[in-house]
Design an enzyme around this catalytic site. Structure first.
Site, mmCIF file in Angstrom:
data_model
loop_
_atom_site.group_PDB
_atom_site.id
_atom_site.type_symbol
_atom_site.label_atom_id
_atom_site.label_comp_id
_atom_site.label_asym_id
_atom_site.label_seq_id
_atom_site.Cartn_x
_atom_site.Cartn_y
_atom_site.Cartn_z
ATOM 1 N N LYS A 54 4.656 -1.396 -2.979
ATOM 2 C CA LYS A 54 5.324 -1.522 -1.687
ATOM 3 C C LYS A 54 4.420 -1.050 -0.545
ATOM 4 O O LYS A 54 4.834 -0.328 0.350
ATOM 5 C CB LYS A 54 6.619 -0.715 -1.697
ATOM 6 C CG LYS A 54 7.604 -1.199 -2.758
ATOM 7 C CD LYS A 54 8.902 -0.437 -2.737
ATOM 8 C CE LYS A 54 9.858 -0.830 -3.813
ATOM 9 N NZ LYS A 54 10.034 -2.227 -4.063
ATOM 10 N N CYS A 55 3.195 -1.499 -0.588
ATOM 11 C CA CYS A 55 2.160 -1.067 0.347
ATOM 12 C C CYS A 55 1.686 -2.260 1.163
ATOM 13 O O CYS A 55 1.781 -3.405 0.720
ATOM 14 C CB CYS A 55 1.008 -0.477 -0.478
ATOM 15 S SG CYS A 55 -0.486 -0.049 0.440
ATOM 16 N N GLY A 56 1.154 -1.993 2.330
ATOM 17 C CA GLY A 56 0.579 -3.058 3.136
ATOM 18 C C GLY A 56 -0.586 -3.755 2.449
ATOM 19 O O GLY A 56 -0.912 -4.896 2.779
#
Length: 159
Positions: free
Chosen positions: A35-37
């Protein structure tokens, strides 16, 4: 000095994974998060694995929840996400810490071998990448902002 072959991990399925199993391979070690950029880099990492795997490249993903709680899932959720969203086929390991007193011993070693910006050792964010040669020596460290495709030249030089 040592090498990565002195360490072991556990696969995302809970099986022992001695890094000596990768002796003679070029290894790209990456701390990952779902759930990271930078999560879209899974696609680029898989592309590298598919392009260079038959020539001796192995990508190892180490999920980590230490940065913005961006890897909250358990191993089954992580495996499912990687498989269904990015068709990840490279080896994924159990979730670990990369910094602090509970840092996995492999990461404690990697950070001493190739320091970050201004000589710092700590991992700054998800998708920091360590490139290891066929003798198990850490030869380079890449920031999370470096896209996997940009590593092709460095990988080819080691293959």
């Amino acid at each position: 000095m040592g090498s990565i072959y002195d360490f072991a991990a556990e696969t995302i399925d809970g099986r022992p994974a001695p890094l000596s199993d990768y002796r003679g391979k070029v290894v790209l070690i990456v701390n990952t998060a779902s759930k990271c950029g930078f999560t879209k880099q899974y696609a680029g990492l898989e592309a590298l694995y598919r392009k260079y795997g038959d020539r001796g490249l192995v990508v190892l993903g180490f999920p980590c929840n230490q940065f913005g709680a961006q890897e909250p899932g358990d191993e089954e959720e992580i495996r499912s996400f990687c498989s269904l969203t990015y068709d990840v086929d490279f080896p994924m390991m159990r979730k670990i810490d990369v910094n602090g007193p509970k840092a996995h011993p492999l990461y404690a070693f990697l950070k001493t071998q190739k320091k970050g910006v201004l000589g710092t050792e700590g991992i700054k964010w998800n998708f920091t990448k360590f490139l290891v040669d066929r003798e198990g020596r850490v030869v380079d460290r890449f920031a999370p902002t470096v896209e996997p495709k940009a590593l092709e030249g460095a990988i080819e030089a080691l293959l």
